[in-house]
Every structure is written in C-alpha cells, then in structure tokens.
Design a protein around this motif. Structure first.
Motif, short mmCIF file in Angstrom:
data_model
loop_
_atom_site.label_atom_id
_atom_site.label_comp_id
_atom_site.label_asym_id
_atom_site.label_seq_id
_atom_site.Cartn_x
_atom_site.Cartn_y
_atom_site.Cartn_z
N SER A 23 36.89 35.96 42.54
CA SER A 23 37.74 36.78 43.40
C SER A 23 38.66 37.64 42.55
O SER A 23 39.32 37.16 41.63
N SER A 24 38.71 38.93 42.88
CA SER A 24 39.58 39.87 42.15
C SER A 24 41.02 39.41 42.20
O SER A 24 41.48 38.89 43.21
N ASN A 25 41.74 39.62 41.09
CA ASN A 25 43.16 39.26 40.97
C ASN A 25 43.39 37.75 41.02
O ASN A 25 44.47 37.30 41.40
N THR A 26 42.37 36.98 40.61
CA THR A 26 42.51 35.53 40.47
C THR A 26 41.93 35.11 39.12
O THR A 26 41.23 35.88 38.45
N LEU A 27 42.18 33.87 38.75
CA LEU A 27 41.67 33.33 37.49
C LEU A 27 40.15 33.24 37.47
O LEU A 27 39.54 33.16 36.40
N SER A 28 39.52 33.25 38.65
CA SER A 28 38.07 33.07 38.72
C SER A 28 37.29 34.36 38.46
O SER A 28 36.07 34.32 38.27
N TYR A 29 37.96 35.49 38.45
CA TYR A 29 37.26 36.78 38.41
C TYR A 29 36.52 36.99 37.09
O TYR A 29 37.08 36.78 36.01
N LYS A 84 37.17 39.78 31.94
CA LYS A 84 38.04 38.98 32.79
C LYS A 84 39.48 39.38 32.50
O LYS A 84 39.76 40.11 31.54
N LYS A 91 49.12 32.21 33.89
CA LYS A 91 49.27 33.32 34.83
C LYS A 91 48.51 34.54 34.35
O LYS A 91 48.42 34.81 33.14
N LEU A 92 47.98 35.29 35.31
CA LEU A 92 47.27 36.53 34.98
C LEU A 92 48.24 37.53 34.36
O LEU A 92 49.39 37.66 34.79
N THR A 286 39.28 39.57 47.70
CA THR A 286 40.27 40.07 46.75
C THR A 286 41.66 39.57 47.11
O THR A 286 42.07 39.64 48.27
N GLU A 287 42.38 39.05 46.13
CA GLU A 287 43.76 38.62 46.34
C GLU A 287 44.70 39.81 46.11
O GLU A 287 44.37 40.76 45.41
#
Length: 302
Positions: A23-29, A84, A91-92, A286-287
C-alpha cells in the motif's frame, strides 16, 4: 543474457514498466521493475548503465519525481532491489520543505550498475563511499514518474559529504527534453537556468536540518565539477559495481540478485524472481500522507 557491462545503443530502445505491491505511503509499499519482455529485473543490477556508450548517454532510474517529498530509493538490501520508501526509527521518511524549496527540486534517482564502495576512500574527497548507486539530479522540464527509466546526458557533479561519506550528486538532463541539445556541460546549466545550481547546493546543505541534524558539507567548497570529471566518477563506480557482482568485493549486506548477468554468481531464474515478488503483499489501498509533510520550514542560513 546480458553481460555485466551493458552498453551499446540497444538500451535506448528499451521500455521498462513497473508493478506496485503493498500500500502506498505505508511500510509495505514496493515498486518492482519489469523489462520490455515483462520479466522482473533489478533496477540496481539488470538495467544497463549505458543507453549509448559512444555518445555518453546513460540510463537513469527515477526514484523521486520533482516536487514530491517521499524519500523513495532503490532497496539495495532487498532481493530484486524494488523501490521503497526510506525508513528511520520505524517511520517513513519525507524530506522537509525548507523555504524556498518544495520537496525535491529535480527528478531524483540513480544510475544502475554503479556502486559507491564504502571500503574505498575516494582520492578526490578523502571519504569512503555511501554503499549506494550513484545519485542523479535530472533538471529537465518534465516531471517524471516513480520507477521510470530515462536516458540522460551527464553535465557535471557535486560532491556531498553526508555524515562522513562521499555521496556524489550527478547533474544530468533527459535526452528527450526539448532543450537537451543546449546542455553539454555544467556551465550551460549556470547560463540557461540561472540560480538552479546555487539552489541545488542550498537544498543539499540544509535538507536534514529540520530533522535536527547539522548542515551537510561538500568537497571542493561546494563547487560543481564538469562533465568529464563526472563521467570519470561514474566509470569508477561502475568498475566497483563490476567487482561487487563478480564477488571480488564483499557485498556487505547488499542484495546482488539479478536476472540477466550471465557471469554473475548471483544470477536467479525467472521463476525465482516471480517467487520474490509473490512474497510481498499485493497492491492495496493508498494511505494518506501525513499533514506534517506540507509544512514549510524557515531558518537562518549559517
């Protein structure tokens, strides 16, 4: 399979595509790169450095489109090196808008098949490399897309010293830019885009200050070196990358997995590459980007 050096004019004809996971704007992207045949490749290792070696045209992988803040980068330690978002303290990372700048002021990315060796002290700067591919600031008019592979002319370079490490910032322009023919060396940027080089030094000097860090320093008193100097630096980092891929240099935690370099001990099959991607979450919602990212920072220059 492609040999380590890449080269020739064929690179210019290549059209790469991207596949988002997580998901965009998350750690998983994660953003994976595919070659023209639709097969997964490493943007660090499988895309040739040269689009046209005879004309000194290079491939560039765009990590961060101009005006955006998310600090995206080729994940050098992840298999297949997807793009990524950088993470600090869980934190991103987003770069701050330090007045008068908004996000990144160029299309920012990297040259594939280059590596700034942390075990090698640069004779020009006296500092070792930062363990990443060499960085590029592309100054053309188009806002590029994340993961886009473009062909660039090299114009010069700036030597940032980032926390004691050499971190070259190559200045380049997209060969497809309508004004590209007018740019052939670093002084052309100074003449045709007044203030842009000065803004570039200012940006790199101050972008970490809102995070509580001191201003960055530069070799050569913050002066830009010309095209020929920059190309020599690039060739040296390409040689270091070749040593990395041949395992004559310790990879030190980097993932050298690739799908195309026939003489590499890190070569993997197409099935293995698909399995690597399948281990990541599928594309999700997307977050929202945190509101704090839009803040504009003001402070006195030192």
């Amino acid at each position: 399979a492609q040999s380590g050096g890449g080269g020739g004019s064929r690179g210019r004809l290549m059209s790469y595509s991207t596949e988002e996971r997580g998901s965009s704007n998350t750690l998983s992207y994660r953003l994976f790169i595919k070659n023209p045949a639709g097969k997964y490749v490493s943007p660090f290792h499988d895309i040739p450095l040269y689009a046209d070696e005879a004309k000194n045209i290079f491939n560039m992988v765009v990590e961060v489109p101009r005006w955006t803040n998310a600090k995206m980068e080729i994940a050098t330690k992840d298999a297949l090196n997807p793009i990524k978002q950088d993470v600090k303290k869980g934190k991103l990372r987003y770069v701050a808008n330090v007045f008068p700048h908004k996000g990144y002021i160029w299309n920012y990315g990297a040259l594939p098949q280059t590596w700034e060796d942390p075990g090698h002290k640069d004779c020009n700067t006296g500092c070792c490399g930062d363990n990443d591919p060499i960085d590029v600031c592309e100054i053309g008019s188009k806002v590029c897309a994340r993961g886009e592979v473009i062909q660039v002319k090299i114009l010069g370079t700036l030597a940032l010293i980032d926390e004691g490490e050499t971190d070259w910032k190559v200045i380049a322009i997209n060969v497809e830019d309508s004004e590209a023919q007018n740019y052939n060396d670093i002084e052309d940027v100074r003449g045709l885009k007044p203030g842009y080089l000065e803004a570039t030094v200012d940006w790199f000097r101050r972008y970490k200050v809102p995070d509580g860090k001191p201003e960055n320093q530069f070799a050569f008193n913050g002066k830009f070196k010309d095209k020929d100097f920059a190309i020599t630096v690039i060739k040296n980092t390409h040689d270091d990358w070749n040593s990395l891929m041949a395992k004559t240099t310790d990879e030190g935690g980097l993932s050298c997995t690739n799908t195309s370099i026939s003489n590499s001990p890190f070569l993997c099959t197409e099935a293995a590459a698909i399995n690597i991607v399948d281990q990541t979450p599928p594309c999700g919602a997307t977050e929202a980007i945190p509101a704090e990212v839009d803040r504009w920072w003001y402070y006195e220059k030192n």
